[in-house]
Design a protein around this motif. Structure first.
Motif, PDB file in Angstrom:
ATOM      1  N   GLU A 117      55.986  78.248  39.170  1.00 55.88           N
ATOM      2  CA  GLU A 117      55.586  78.955  40.407  1.00 55.88           C
ATOM      3  C   GLU A 117      54.446  78.209  41.110  1.00 55.88           C
ATOM      4  OE1 GLU A 117      55.858  80.480  37.403  1.00 55.88           O
ATOM      5  OE2 GLU A 117      57.853  81.277  37.870  1.00 55.88           O
ATOM      6  N   GLN A 118      53.471  77.726  40.331  1.00 51.02           N
ATOM      7  CA  GLN A 118      52.356  76.968  40.938  1.00 51.02           C
ATOM      8  C   GLN A 118      52.885  75.704  41.606  1.00 51.02           C
ATOM      9  OE1 GLN A 118      49.772  76.404  37.553  1.00 51.02           O
ATOM     10  NE2 GLN A 118      48.838  78.432  37.745  1.00 51.02           N
ATOM     11  N   LYS A 119      53.864  75.068  40.956  1.00 46.79           N
ATOM     12  CA  LYS A 119      54.436  73.841  41.544  1.00 46.79           C
ATOM     13  C   LYS A 119      55.168  74.173  42.840  1.00 46.79           C
ATOM     14  CE  LYS A 119      54.870  71.097  37.382  1.00 46.79           C
ATOM     15  NZ  LYS A 119      55.665  70.612  36.291  1.00 46.79           N
ATOM     16  N   ARG A 120      55.942  75.258  42.811  1.00 46.61           N
ATOM     17  CA  ARG A 120      56.697  75.639  44.020  1.00 46.61           C
ATOM     18  C   ARG A 120      55.735  75.937  45.185  1.00 46.61           C
ATOM     19  NH1 ARG A 120      58.729  81.233  43.132  1.00 46.61           N
ATOM     20  NH2 ARG A 120      56.561  81.601  43.710  1.00 46.61           N
ATOM     21  N   ASP A 121      54.671  76.696  44.874  1.00 46.39           N
ATOM     22  CA  ASP A 121      53.784  77.151  45.957  1.00 46.39           C
ATOM     23  C   ASP A 121      52.835  76.060  46.461  1.00 46.39           C
ATOM     24  OD1 ASP A 121      54.978  79.550  45.667  1.00 46.39           O
ATOM     25  OD2 ASP A 121      53.332  80.508  44.577  1.00 46.39           O
ATOM     26  N   TRP A 122      52.393  75.152  45.560  1.00 46.55           N
ATOM     27  CA  TRP A 122      51.330  74.224  45.964  1.00 46.55           C
ATOM     28  C   TRP A 122      51.699  72.757  45.803  1.00 46.55           C
ATOM     29  CZ3 TRP A 122      48.619  77.138  48.783  1.00 46.55           C
ATOM     30  CH2 TRP A 122      48.373  78.466  48.433  1.00 46.55           C
ATOM     31  N   SER A 133      44.281  69.733  50.054  1.00 40.44           N
ATOM     32  CA  SER A 133      43.686  70.496  48.961  1.00 40.44           C
ATOM     33  C   SER A 133      42.279  69.993  48.673  1.00 40.44           C
ATOM     34  CB  SER A 133      44.543  70.325  47.707  1.00 40.44           C
ATOM     35  OG  SER A 133      44.542  68.959  47.326  1.00 40.44           O
ATOM     36  N   LYS A 179      44.579  74.151  52.134  1.00 44.59           N
ATOM     37  CA  LYS A 179      45.033  75.514  51.829  1.00 44.59           C
ATOM     38  C   LYS A 179      44.717  75.944  50.403  1.00 44.59           C
ATOM     39  CE  LYS A 179      46.917  75.910  55.882  1.00 44.59           C
ATOM     40  NZ  LYS A 179      46.054  76.492  56.893  1.00 44.59           N
ATOM     41  N   ILE A 180      44.396  74.994  49.527  1.00 45.82           N
ATOM     42  CA  ILE A 180      44.224  75.366  48.117  1.00 45.82           C
ATOM     43  C   ILE A 180      43.086  74.591  47.482  1.00 45.82           C
ATOM     44  CG2 ILE A 180      45.972  73.684  47.303  1.00 45.82           C
ATOM     45  CD1 ILE A 180      45.621  77.204  45.861  1.00 45.82           C
ATOM     46  N   PRO A 204      43.454  80.027  46.748  1.00 42.74           N
ATOM     47  CA  PRO A 204      43.862  79.757  48.132  1.00 42.74           C
ATOM     48  C   PRO A 204      42.661  79.901  49.062  1.00 42.74           C
ATOM     49  CG  PRO A 204      45.411  81.250  47.058  1.00 42.74           C
ATOM     50  CD  PRO A 204      44.227  81.118  46.133  1.00 42.74           C
ATOM     51  N   ASN A 241      47.203  82.393  38.497  1.00 41.78           N
ATOM     52  CA  ASN A 241      46.597  81.215  39.126  1.00 41.78           C
ATOM     53  C   ASN A 241      45.790  80.355  38.155  1.00 41.78           C
ATOM     54  OD1 ASN A 241      47.643  82.331  41.412  1.00 41.78           O
ATOM     55  ND2 ASN A 241      45.848  81.908  42.680  1.00 41.78           N
TER      56      ASN A 241
END
Ligand SMILES: Cc1cc2nc3c(=O)[nH]c(=O)nc-3n(C[C@H](O)[C@H](O)[C@H](O)COP(=O)(O)OP(=O)(O)OC[C@H]3O[C@@H](n4cnc5c(N)ncnc54)[C@H](O)[C@@H]3O)c2cc1C
Length: 409
Positions: A117-122, A133, A179-180, A204, A241
């Protein structure tokens, strides 16, 4: 010992040089006007250049272990070194190829430790160059070159982590595309080992309680992407996160800073080459007391010393890159420390000589020399001050010599 780069690297270097000449060098005056003088950041033309670089296959050159479905060239660290040097000649060029710090180090962390999920989002948007970033470790209230001092808290409350504290010198935090943040904080203060008390969490930038306080200048230069002071007040992020595991912040930082540090050194070599070129060019056209500057013994020696220092440093940088490729960051610990100390030192020395060769003009923004000197100076502190690297080098040297000594019967 083979001094040749792979054919892939040589081909990429040739394309990169062509791209730099056609699209970056020609755009530099516009950058100087739009960003440095008018303060417009990011400049409107950057996305166009990024799209062109990606279409030319000059994208994410730095990550050797990309998966098949991730965009990039998969060069080894060794093969990436000359490419970083080419990009490094212009302070702003690396972003065009999605190879700029601190995004590169952050992508490495997410690649190594991120959940799906972290890879997909960021990670995916970072690899695409759609977002930027930052990495938030250093704090105004504690000596952060010993990162065990870091005291921004990461407290678990139910399904959330709550972050409170202050950070500063957070590169990229003023970039509207940032963004992160990957933030290092104190999560497990009661653990006996000081290196297992800190964690990294993804924050974020638009999370309530995240605040950019100011963007201080570095030696009078305002970096528009920012080296910002930040405040975190009751910042809540989901437990999902967390990067890797609680208390593993230092293990992650070790992995992150190996390649990141050598990337800075590789780019610096390009800046040293540029400073030397400017020095030679100037010394070949100005005359004092009947001679070209280059024919005065002192200036000739500056030129020779600069070449000597660049060649020495480049071999050491390549050795460090080769060791990381072969044995990982741990296997290159000493060499990473060596280049982290020597490269910024030669950068300031060479720029200083070049500035002197230009006389008063050397102090003005008419050449990139003041900016290159400033960056060399800052690199003596960025990613840990020289003294900390020297301490590591000395400790490893003592240990290695002790291991070499014959044991007493
Ligand atoms: C342009 C720039 C960008 C940066 N970007 C980031 C970023 O994106 N994210 C981030 O988290 N940080 C960033 N930093 C911060 C940088 O990593 C820290 O400044 C650095 O780690 C030193 O920490 P400190 O400033 O707290 O110095 P301190 O820890 O207070 O150290 C001060 C001085 O003490 C001396 N010293 C320390 N240890 C020893 C020792 N063992 N022996 C002898 N002397 C010693 C050194 O001379 C050192 O310079 C950036 C810094 C700069 C200048």
């Amino acid at each position: 010992m083979d001094f040749e780069f792979s054919e892939t690297s040589q081909a990429i270097q040739a394309r990169l040089k062509g791209f730099m000449a056609e699209h970056v060098a020609s755009r530099d005056p516009e950058w100087q006007q739009v960003v440095e003088r008018d303060g417009i950041f990011p400049p409107p033309f950057i996305d166009e250049l990024k799209a062109k670089a990606r279409a030319a296959g000059l994208w994410n050159l730095f990550l050797p272990h990309l998966n098949d479905d991730e965009p990039g060239t998969r060069l080894s660290n060794m093969d990436y070194a000359p490419c970083a040097e080419i990009m490094g000649r212009y302070m702003w060029a690396s972003e065009v190829f999605n190879c700029s710090a601190p995004d590169t180090g952050n992508m490495e962390v997410l690649h190594m430790f991120g959940t799906p999920e972290q890879k997909r989002d960021w990670l995916v948007p970072l690899l695409d160059g759609r977002i930027r970033s930052a990495f938030a470790m250093t704090e105004p209230d504690v000596a952060s070159s010993d990162a065990t001092n870091v005291r921004t808290t990461i407290r678990r409350e139910g399904d959330e982590y709550v972050v409170d504290g202050r950070k500063w010198f957070i590169t990229n935090a003023a970039d509207p595309r940032c963004k992160i943040l990957i933030l290092l904080g104190l999560s497990n203060p009661d653990r006996p080992e000081s290196h297992r008390r800190h964690s990294m969490v993804l924050v974020p930038m638009d999370t309530p309680g995240v605040e950019v306080v100011r963007n201080p200048t570095i030696m009078h230069h305002l970096a528009h992407e920012g080296h910002c002071e930040m405040r975190f007040t009751n910042v809540r992020v989901p437990v999902a996160n967390l990067v890797h595991q609680e208390g593993e912040g230092f293990a992650i930082a070790q992995a992150r800073l190996g390649p990141g540090r050598i990337h800075h050194c590789m780019r610096s070599l390009g800046q040293c080459e540029l400073a030397l070129e400017l020095m030679v060019e100037r010394a070949g056209r100005r005359k004092t007391f009947g001679s070209l500057l280059r024919d005065h013994g002192t200036v000739a020696e500056w030129i020779a010393l600069s070449r000597l220092e660049i060649e020495q440093a480049r071999l050491l940088v390549l050795k460090a890159a080769w060791l990381i490729d072969k044995y990982g960051t741990k296997g290159a610990r000493k060499e990473v420390g060596l280049i982290k100390v020597i490269v910024p030192r030669i950068q300031t020395a060479i720029c200083n000589r070049a500035i002197q060769t230009f006389g008063a003009a050397g102090l003005t923004p008419d050449t990139p020399l003041p900016a290159l000197w400033t960056w060399g100076r800052a690199l003596q502190i960025i990613d840990g001050p020289d003294e900390v690297h020297l301490r590591t080098i000395a400790r490893l040297e003592v240990k290695e010599q002790a291991a070499r000594r014959p044991k007493a019967q």
